[in-house]
Design a protein around this motif. Sequence first.
Motif, PDB file in Angstrom:
ATOM      1  N   GLY A 153     103.532  29.362  20.608  1.00 22.57           N
ATOM      2  CA  GLY A 153     102.116  29.276  20.933  1.00 22.57           C
ATOM      3  C   GLY A 153     101.223  29.563  19.736  1.00 22.57           C
ATOM      4  N   LEU A 154     101.544  30.630  19.004  1.00 19.20           N
ATOM      5  CA  LEU A 154     100.730  30.990  17.848  1.00 19.20           C
ATOM      6  C   LEU A 154     100.825  29.941  16.737  1.00 19.20           C
ATOM      7  CD1 LEU A 154     101.547  34.795  17.708  1.00 19.20           C
ATOM      8  CD2 LEU A 154      99.304  33.797  18.150  1.00 19.20           C
ATOM      9  N   ILE A 155     102.044  29.469  16.467  1.00 16.75           N
ATOM     10  CA  ILE A 155     102.227  28.505  15.380  1.00 16.75           C
ATOM     11  C   ILE A 155     101.651  27.151  15.757  1.00 16.75           C
ATOM     12  CG2 ILE A 155     103.944  27.267  14.007  1.00 16.75           C
ATOM     13  CD1 ILE A 155     105.721  29.787  14.277  1.00 16.75           C
ATOM     14  N   LEU A 156     101.935  26.699  16.994  1.00 17.54           N
ATOM     15  CA  LEU A 156     101.414  25.400  17.424  1.00 17.54           C
ATOM     16  C   LEU A 156      99.892  25.429  17.494  1.00 17.54           C
ATOM     17  CD1 LEU A 156     101.932  22.542  18.432  1.00 17.54           C
ATOM     18  CD2 LEU A 156     102.171  23.459  20.753  1.00 17.54           C
ATOM     19  N   GLY A 157      99.331  26.531  18.020  1.00 13.81           N
ATOM     20  CA  GLY A 157      97.875  26.652  18.079  1.00 13.81           C
ATOM     21  C   GLY A 157      97.254  26.602  16.692  1.00 13.81           C
ATOM     22  N   GLY A 158      97.900  27.277  15.730  1.00 17.08           N
ATOM     23  CA  GLY A 158      97.396  27.253  14.361  1.00 17.08           C
ATOM     24  C   GLY A 158      97.484  25.878  13.740  1.00 17.08           C
ATOM     25  N   ALA A 159      98.608  25.188  13.972  1.00 17.97           N
ATOM     26  CA  ALA A 159      98.788  23.852  13.401  1.00 17.97           C
ATOM     27  C   ALA A 159      97.779  22.865  13.982  1.00 17.97           C
ATOM     28  CB  ALA A 159     100.218  23.370  13.663  1.00 17.97           C
ATOM     29  N   LEU A 160      97.595  22.897  15.303  1.00 17.15           N
ATOM     30  CA  LEU A 160      96.650  21.975  15.935  1.00 17.15           C
ATOM     31  C   LEU A 160      95.218  22.248  15.469  1.00 17.15           C
ATOM     32  CD1 LEU A 160      98.115  21.951  19.566  1.00 17.15           C
ATOM     33  CD2 LEU A 160      98.150  20.052  17.944  1.00 17.15           C
ATOM     34  N   THR A 161      94.875  23.535  15.360  1.00 18.68           N
ATOM     35  CA  THR A 161      93.522  23.888  14.914  1.00 18.68           C
ATOM     36  C   THR A 161      93.300  23.459  13.472  1.00 18.68           C
ATOM     37  OG1 THR A 161      93.503  25.781  16.429  1.00 18.68           O
ATOM     38  CG2 THR A 161      91.890  25.792  14.662  1.00 18.68           C
ATOM     39  N   ASP A 162      94.315  23.652  12.630  1.00 19.90           N
ATOM     40  CA  ASP A 162      94.213  23.274  11.220  1.00 19.90           C
ATOM     41  C   ASP A 162      94.125  21.764  11.025  1.00 19.90           C
ATOM     42  OD1 ASP A 162      93.900  25.306   9.452  1.00 19.90           O
ATOM     43  OD2 ASP A 162      96.027  25.615   9.054  1.00 19.90           O
ATOM     44  N   LEU A 163      95.026  21.033  11.677  1.00 17.89           N
ATOM     45  CA  LEU A 163      95.168  19.605  11.412  1.00 17.89           C
ATOM     46  C   LEU A 163      94.215  18.746  12.237  1.00 17.89           C
ATOM     47  CD1 LEU A 163      99.079  19.448  11.288  1.00 17.89           C
ATOM     48  CD2 LEU A 163      97.476  19.607   9.371  1.00 17.89           C
ATOM     49  N   LEU A 164      93.868  19.197  13.445  1.00 19.05           N
ATOM     50  CA  LEU A 164      93.015  18.396  14.330  1.00 19.05           C
ATOM     51  C   LEU A 164      91.745  19.170  14.691  1.00 19.05           C
ATOM     52  CD1 LEU A 164      95.856  16.947  16.620  1.00 19.05           C
ATOM     53  CD2 LEU A 164      94.621  15.742  14.804  1.00 19.05           C
ATOM     54  N   SER A 165      91.824  19.975  15.730  1.00 16.18           N
ATOM     55  CA  SER A 165      90.686  20.764  16.197  1.00 16.18           C
ATOM     56  C   SER A 165      91.209  21.815  17.161  1.00 16.18           C
ATOM     57  CB  SER A 165      89.684  19.856  16.916  1.00 16.18           C
ATOM     58  OG  SER A 165      88.787  20.612  17.717  1.00 16.18           O
ATOM     59  N   GLY A 296      90.912  35.435   4.893  1.00 17.12           N
ATOM     60  CA  GLY A 296      90.777  34.021   4.575  1.00 17.12           C
ATOM     61  C   GLY A 296      91.979  33.168   4.913  1.00 17.12           C
ATOM     62  N   PHE A 297      92.824  33.623   5.845  1.00 21.15           N
ATOM     63  CA  PHE A 297      93.996  32.836   6.238  1.00 21.15           C
ATOM     64  C   PHE A 297      93.552  31.608   7.027  1.00 21.15           C
ATOM     65  CE2 PHE A 297      97.655  36.159   6.283  1.00 21.15           C
ATOM     66  CZ  PHE A 297      97.292  36.577   5.004  1.00 21.15           C
ATOM     67  N   ALA A 298      94.207  30.483   6.780  1.00 23.43           N
ATOM     68  CA  ALA A 298      94.011  29.311   7.623  1.00 23.43           C
ATOM     69  C   ALA A 298      94.642  29.592   8.992  1.00 23.43           C
ATOM     70  CB  ALA A 298      94.666  28.090   6.990  1.00 23.43           C
ATOM     71  N   PRO A 299      94.211  28.901  10.057  1.00 21.35           N
ATOM     72  CA  PRO A 299      94.764  29.170  11.387  1.00 21.35           C
ATOM     73  C   PRO A 299      96.295  29.123  11.452  1.00 21.35           C
ATOM     74  CG  PRO A 299      92.821  27.798  11.585  1.00 21.35           C
ATOM     75  CD  PRO A 299      93.092  27.939  10.113  1.00 21.35           C
ATOM     76  N   LEU A 300      96.918  28.137  10.804  1.00 20.64           N
ATOM     77  CA  LEU A 300      98.377  28.049  10.832  1.00 20.64           C
ATOM     78  C   LEU A 300      99.019  29.256  10.162  1.00 20.64           C
ATOM     79  CD1 LEU A 300     101.039  26.655  11.376  1.00 20.64           C
ATOM     80  CD2 LEU A 300     100.691  25.275   9.315  1.00 20.64           C
ATOM     81  N   ILE A 301      98.491  29.665   9.013  1.00 23.92           N
ATOM     82  CA  ILE A 301      99.039  30.832   8.309  1.00 23.92           C
ATOM     83  C   ILE A 301      98.831  32.095   9.128  1.00 23.92           C
ATOM     84  CG2 ILE A 301      98.978  32.162   6.180  1.00 23.92           C
ATOM     85  CD1 ILE A 301     100.051  29.303   5.919  1.00 23.92           C
ATOM     86  N   ALA A 302      97.698  32.183   9.822  1.00 23.50           N
ATOM     87  CA  ALA A 302      97.451  33.348  10.690  1.00 23.50           C
ATOM     88  C   ALA A 302      98.481  33.417  11.806  1.00 23.50           C
ATOM     89  CB  ALA A 302      96.038  33.265  11.268  1.00 23.50           C
TER      90      ALA A 302
END
Length: 471
Positions: A153-165, A296-302
């Motif tokens: 959930g955390l990784i997928l949420g970060g990836a989707l937020t980073d790459l899409l919205s 300053g972490f990107a959502p995926l890194i967070a």
Amino acid sequence: MSSNYSRLRRAIALTTILTAQLMLTMDFLIVLVALPKIQTELGFTPAGLSWVPNAFALAFGGLLLAGGRLGDIYGQVKAFKIGIAVFVAASLMGGIAGTPFLLILARVLQGAGAALAGPSVLALITTMARDETERNQGLSLFISISSVGASVGLILGGALTDLLSWRWSLLINVPIGAVVLILIGRLVKETEPKPARLDIAGALTATLGSVVLVYAFISAAEHGWTAASTILSFAISAALLVSFFRIEKWAAEPLLDLSLLHSRPRVGGLIVMAIIVGMHFSMLFLIVQYLQQVLGFAPLIAGLAYLPLTATVFTVSPSMPRLIVRFGPRPLLALGGVLVALSFVGFAVLGGNSAYFPAVFVPLVMHAIGVALVFTPGTVAIMEGVPAEHAGAASGLLQMDQQVGGALGLAIIAAVYAGSSVPGQFTVGLGTAFAVAAVISLLATLVAIRTVRPKAPSIGTEVPKPQAAHF
């Protein structure tokens, strides 16, 4: 050929059900990494932002017992399909929401759908199994899927937020849920309905009482503790929750069997679990914002930054049954509360110049060990001595305790933070919020020492559950 076809059919059906379980399990955490983006785009206040995870947790926890009862009354497949349909529709609504109100309403509906579909997952896995071996395999897969839900959930949420919205952290449920709905009706036979009365009054008073109580704390942060809206909210919540227990006492078929609360160790275990899960939710809520807004972490890194937490829990948890046999749950619960409190002491000194390692990493690992020491021993303390005929009710009570306790704990700490924060300076108020969280965590230790039996209980009473997904 027909035997192979039947085996394939069961495998697809089980995969479909477990996919739905993963989707439901991820939903609390998948939006967590997106919170800073959501706050910026929709204009949430610091306290109001806590409703994004809390609205789901409250609806899910408050309606969980009713959802399980509806599955028994009308059939598990029907309850599962309706729950998933509501969940998917609400996910679409949340994904296109343009205001805080619409997003919170969507999260409430998601929680309601999850409360209806979630209890049917275990029931369907059990009824689909042809023998005990298949049943155990299904349960093992269920626990594994539920556990990885945290990281996924955390990784997928970060990836989707980073790459899409951030919106795709909700919209992703729509195509997945649609496939689940299409397959489940064709692959799984309906269970036999068991006509009974539904305790609607109990469900409404429990859910509304919890929601109003959380709102009272948020109102206190935004309007002050002496504001009329705050005082009125606390009064209404107290009236609703008292009414719930009175209804359950006299109802012919209550949602909650109050005899389960006659055990002092069980009540103590429920209090400890609610406190620690609540403080855990508050840590996830504040640290994910700290990682993005301050470090300053990107959502995926967070999202990836939480992997030490999950990895530590998975490493420590397998040793818990042996430790429970040797020491009993009480000292483990007490130590867990102390470690969680110490982790908050570490988080309380975070500042604008702190680095992820060691300033965040070390308290995060300590926090993980603490919650691992609480989760399994707490489950054993709560389930010990429960008669077989009440095991399902006790399991539902435990899950409700975690969801509602988690939401309430998050509301309290978010209110403390909002009351001492300064706009544009995220770290101001963190120390106060985490200091309060440390004190509340120590309260769990005191409750464990005073209420839970010192002797080691039978591990056979332990019932596997998906709550580890939150860790």
